[in-house]
Design an enzyme around this catalytic site. Sequence first.
Site, PDB file in Angstrom:
ATOM      1  N   ASP A  86      49.873  47.196  38.060  1.00 50.89           N
ATOM      2  CA  ASP A  86      49.251  46.029  37.643  1.00 50.89           C
ATOM      3  C   ASP A  86      48.238  45.970  36.032  1.00 50.89           C
ATOM      4  OD1 ASP A  86      49.096  44.173  40.984  1.00 50.89           O
ATOM      5  OD2 ASP A  86      51.021  44.816  40.118  1.00 50.89           O
ATOM      6  N   ARG A 146      57.678  35.221  45.287  1.00 50.45           N
ATOM      7  CA  ARG A 146      58.283  36.554  46.177  1.00 50.45           C
ATOM      8  C   ARG A 146      57.683  36.479  47.391  1.00 50.45           C
ATOM      9  NH1 ARG A 146      59.199  40.600  45.857  1.00 50.45           N
ATOM     10  NH2 ARG A 146      60.911  41.185  46.339  1.00 50.45           N
ATOM     11  N   ILE A 160      56.053  52.542  39.277  1.00 48.50           N
ATOM     12  CA  ILE A 160      56.789  52.026  40.576  1.00 48.50           C
ATOM     13  C   ILE A 160      57.382  51.009  40.033  1.00 48.50           C
ATOM     14  CG2 ILE A 160      55.253  50.343  41.935  1.00 48.50           C
ATOM     15  CD1 ILE A 160      53.393  52.660  42.264  1.00 48.50           C
ATOM     16  N   LYS A 213      44.388  37.329  43.869  1.00 37.46           N
ATOM     17  CA  LYS A 213      45.349  37.168  44.582  1.00 37.46           C
ATOM     18  C   LYS A 213      46.045  37.831  45.561  1.00 37.46           C
ATOM     19  CE  LYS A 213      49.210  37.800  41.598  1.00 37.46           C
ATOM     20  NZ  LYS A 213      50.046  38.475  42.462  1.00 37.46           N
ATOM     21  N   ASN A 214      46.735  38.862  45.307  1.00 38.32           N
ATOM     22  CA  ASN A 214      46.569  39.765  46.154  1.00 38.32           C
ATOM     23  C   ASN A 214      46.422  39.907  47.408  1.00 38.32           C
ATOM     24  OD1 ASN A 214      48.775  39.854  43.657  1.00 38.32           O
ATOM     25  ND2 ASN A 214      48.407  41.970  43.416  1.00 38.32           N
ATOM     26  N   ARG A 264      49.963  32.589  37.336  1.00 36.85           N
ATOM     27  CA  ARG A 264      50.607  32.921  38.378  1.00 36.85           C
ATOM     28  C   ARG A 264      49.392  33.266  39.160  1.00 36.85           C
ATOM     29  NH1 ARG A 264      54.634  36.302  39.105  1.00 36.85           N
ATOM     30  NH2 ARG A 264      53.769  36.446  41.183  1.00 36.85           N
ATOM     31  N   ARG A 317      62.963  45.193  44.072  1.00 36.15           N
ATOM     32  CA  ARG A 317      61.938  44.516  44.523  1.00 36.15           C
ATOM     33  C   ARG A 317      62.600  43.946  46.130  1.00 36.15           C
ATOM     34  NH1 ARG A 317      57.735  41.525  41.624  1.00 36.15           N
ATOM     35  NH2 ARG A 317      56.489  42.559  43.448  1.00 36.15           N
ATOM     36  N   PRO A 318      63.399  45.297  46.063  1.00 38.68           N
ATOM     37  CA  PRO A 318      64.027  44.925  48.128  1.00 38.68           C
ATOM     38  C   PRO A 318      62.642  45.611  48.910  1.00 38.68           C
ATOM     39  CG  PRO A 318      64.475  47.485  46.960  1.00 38.68           C
ATOM     40  CD  PRO A 318      63.687  47.015  45.997  1.00 38.68           C
ATOM     41  N   VAL A 319      63.139  44.646  49.999  1.00 40.91           N
ATOM     42  CA  VAL A 319      62.880  45.055  51.056  1.00 40.91           C
ATOM     43  C   VAL A 319      62.922  45.078  52.693  1.00 40.91           C
ATOM     44  CG1 VAL A 319      61.303  41.964  50.553  1.00 40.91           C
ATOM     45  CG2 VAL A 319      63.534  42.378  51.955  1.00 40.91           C
ATOM     46  N   ASP A 320      64.394  46.327  52.189  1.00 36.31           N
ATOM     47  CA  ASP A 320      63.866  46.951  52.993  1.00 36.31           C
ATOM     48  C   ASP A 320      63.162  47.946  53.757  1.00 36.31           C
ATOM     49  OD1 ASP A 320      63.769  48.514  50.304  1.00 36.31           O
ATOM     50  OD2 ASP A 320      64.578  50.591  51.660  1.00 36.31           O
ATOM     51  N   CYS A 363      62.813  40.522  40.430  1.00 34.86           N
ATOM     52  CA  CYS A 363      62.512  39.461  39.381  1.00 34.86           C
ATOM     53  C   CYS A 363      62.403  40.607  38.835  1.00 34.86           C
ATOM     54  CB  CYS A 363      60.942  39.641  39.902  1.00 34.86           C
ATOM     55  SG  CYS A 363      60.155  41.165  39.877  1.00 34.86           S
TER      56      CYS A 363
HETATM   57  C1  EPZ Z   1      52.413  44.498  45.734  1.00 36.47           C
HETATM   58  O1  EPZ Z   1      54.245  44.377  45.857  1.00 36.47           O
HETATM   59  C2  EPZ Z   1      51.752  43.321  44.994  1.00 36.47           C
HETATM   60  N1  EPZ Z   1      52.133  41.920  45.200  1.00 36.47           N
HETATM   61  C3  EPZ Z   1      52.313  43.889  43.371  1.00 36.47           C
HETATM   62  O2  EPZ Z   1      51.797  42.894  42.534  1.00 36.47           O
HETATM   63  C4  EPZ Z   1      52.100  45.042  43.171  1.00 36.47           C
HETATM   64  O3  EPZ Z   1      52.388  45.416  41.402  1.00 36.47           O
HETATM   65  C5  EPZ Z   1      52.484  46.353  43.929  1.00 36.47           C
HETATM   66  O4  EPZ Z   1      52.044  46.086  45.005  1.00 36.47           O
HETATM   67  C6  EPZ Z   1      52.387  47.543  43.433  1.00 36.47           C
HETATM   68  O5  EPZ Z   1      50.722  47.600  44.124  1.00 36.47           O
HETATM   69  C7  EPZ Z   1      51.300  41.495  45.856  1.00 36.47           C
HETATM   70  O6  EPZ Z   1      50.731  42.227  46.612  1.00 36.47           O
HETATM   71  C8  EPZ Z   1      51.831  39.953  46.139  1.00 36.47           C
HETATM   72  P1  EPZ Z   1      55.317  47.582  46.925  1.00 36.47           P
HETATM   73  P2  EPZ Z   1      54.902  45.252  46.166  1.00 36.47           P
HETATM   74  O7  EPZ Z   1      56.078  47.368  48.133  1.00 36.47           O
HETATM   75  O8  EPZ Z   1      54.621  44.779  47.727  1.00 36.47           O
HETATM   76  C9  EPZ Z   1      59.689  49.239  46.571  1.00 36.47           C
HETATM   77  C10 EPZ Z   1      50.817  41.925  40.473  1.00 36.47           C
HETATM   78  O9  EPZ Z   1      51.208  41.303  40.057  1.00 36.47           O
HETATM   79  N2  EPZ Z   1      60.214  48.883  47.962  1.00 36.47           N
HETATM   80  O10 EPZ Z   1      54.307  48.843  47.108  1.00 36.47           O
HETATM   81  O11 EPZ Z   1      56.025  43.934  45.954  1.00 36.47           O
HETATM   82  C11 EPZ Z   1      59.407  48.434  45.646  1.00 36.47           C
HETATM   83  O12 EPZ Z   1      60.728  48.582  44.826  1.00 36.47           O
HETATM   84  C12 EPZ Z   1      52.293  41.923  41.385  1.00 36.47           C
HETATM   85  O13 EPZ Z   1      50.276  41.185  41.238  1.00 36.47           O
HETATM   86  C13 EPZ Z   1      61.419  49.259  48.236  1.00 36.47           C
HETATM   87  O14 EPZ Z   1      61.699  49.997  48.176  1.00 36.47           O
HETATM   88  O15 EPZ Z   1      55.032  46.420  45.969  1.00 36.47           O
HETATM   89  C14 EPZ Z   1      59.048  49.006  44.314  1.00 36.47           C
HETATM   90  O16 EPZ Z   1      59.499  49.991  42.920  1.00 36.47           O
HETATM   91  C15 EPZ Z   1      53.129  42.431  41.114  1.00 36.47           C
HETATM   92  N3  EPZ Z   1      61.301  48.790  49.610  1.00 36.47           N
HETATM   93  C16 EPZ Z   1      57.342  50.637  44.952  1.00 36.47           C
HETATM   94  O17 EPZ Z   1      59.053  50.724  46.314  1.00 36.47           O
HETATM   95  C17 EPZ Z   1      61.022  47.811  50.355  1.00 36.47           C
HETATM   96  O18 EPZ Z   1      61.074  47.174  51.232  1.00 36.47           O
HETATM   97  C18 EPZ Z   1      56.643  49.236  46.054  1.00 36.47           C
HETATM   98  O19 EPZ Z   1      56.569  48.245  45.875  1.00 36.47           O
HETATM   99  C19 EPZ Z   1      59.601  47.719  49.875  1.00 36.47           C
HETATM  100  C20 EPZ Z   1      59.229  48.267  48.161  1.00 36.47           C
END
Ligand code: EPZ
Length: 424
Positions: free
Chosen positions: A311, A97, A333, A22-23, A403, A126-129, A121
């Site tokens: 995950d 998302r 995480i 999926k990812n 999903r 889930r910030p995107v900063d 969620c």
């Molecule tokens: C990806 O999410 C996956 N989703 C998630 O899978 C997975 O759990 C996650 O990576 C960790 O492996 C997809 O690939 C679509 P991150 P992502 O950015 O990219 C923080 C599933 O169940 N962060 O690595 O959102 C964030 O809040 C899903 O299949 C910031 O602070 O994860 C988290 O605490 C769930 N600022 C940590 O970093 C940002 O700009 C890791 O998040 C981005 C993230």
Amino acid sequence: MEKISIEGGKPLFGKVEISGSKNSSLSILASCLLSDKQVSILGIPKLTDTFFFLELLSSFGVEVKGLDNFKNTKKFILNAKKITNNKAPYNLVKKMRASILVLGPLLARTGKAIVSLPGGCSIGLRPVDIHLKSLEKLGARIFIEKGYIYAEALKGLKGNKIVFPKVSVGATINVLMAAVLAKGTTEIHNAAKEPEIEDLGLFLKSMGAKIEGLGTNKILVEGVTKLEKTNYKVMLDRIEAGTYALAVAIAGGEIELVGAEKKLLTFFLNILETIGVEYFVTENSIIFKRNSNSLNSIDVTTEPYPGFPTDLQAQLMAVMAISNGTSVITENIFENRFMHAPELIRMGAKIKLKNNLAIVEGVKKLKGAEVMATDLRASVSLVLAGLAAQGKTNINRIYHIDRGYQDIVKKLQFCGANIKRITV
Ligand code: EPZ
């Protein structure tokens, strides 16, 4: 509304075909926006997330052959020659998302992108900063208004050195895609090393992108002006494979995961062995078998790859709920990824939560109950618990499961589980 009903207590025997990741599929689909040539993609799993993503791409004017017959399409043919719209609306983004992953490619290809902030969620804010700050370092002008991200780079993006303050899978994906069409070289430091990122990189390289360091924490990208057409097959889903291996752990029996390769699960095989699951690698599958009547407890901490993946945390917690000992699960995480714990407790599990720690004291048996799914991985941990519980378990809000798990009821029925979907 539908729910899943399980009569627990039956060990699993049979074969499960592992579906595409999926990812990896979501980021590969997003990166189709970078090319004005036709790309053919095999192995996209039939999930609501991948369906929505294809719908989102077609809303930008991308030609998507196969969407009208989504369930039966093996090979999706996409052509982003004409991009007629570069706005990802709230109503689509809130459903999924991962839509934030169109930001980088849309910006790199058209110089303009308007993407609704994805919002949080159930597992966290889930910030995107990190995504936004990194794209600004590539020369984008970004501001947020009324819940939308407005990003502009009318003269194109410029390569730069990016150092992530923390490992982020999504930010690594967005920046990697944007850097592919940026002028000059981009260095991405503290990059995520997940296999899905390597899969995305190989897809981009198959279209002519110049990328080094995939799978390491330092990725180098030499920008190119255009990408060529390609034929690509998405990697298999290691989280789905890990989930079924844990299904054998909790329910007992022996199942063959067809398509699973050892390299897909190296991060996880030692944990399976410690808790009491044997595995045998064949040329096109891995066979998992629980080797005794009791399971060993284990302490795990979720970490970025190659650490134990967040995950699989919910699924492992369900298994540890019936192990012979106490396990400490540390979730590093996401800040709120224990939503499955109260539901498991309703099934008789003994779990104490303390900040990002879950202390799981194994019990002999779980009892079937009416439970509620709250997010994708929490919902599948309830399926695993139901497979082992005494009596009937009904799982509500199973749209979460659809999903990320293609045909999970059919796949488990094929292994002898007494499980069915019922429309309420
Ligand atoms: C990806 O999410 C996956 N989703 C998630 O899978 C997975 O759990 C996650 O990576 C960790 O492996 C997809 O690939 C679509 P991150 P992502 O950015 O990219 C923080 C599933 O169940 N962060 O690595 O959102 C964030 O809040 C899903 O299949 C910031 O602070 O994860 C988290 O605490 C769930 N600022 C940590 O970093 C940002 O700009 C890791 O998040 C981005 C993230």
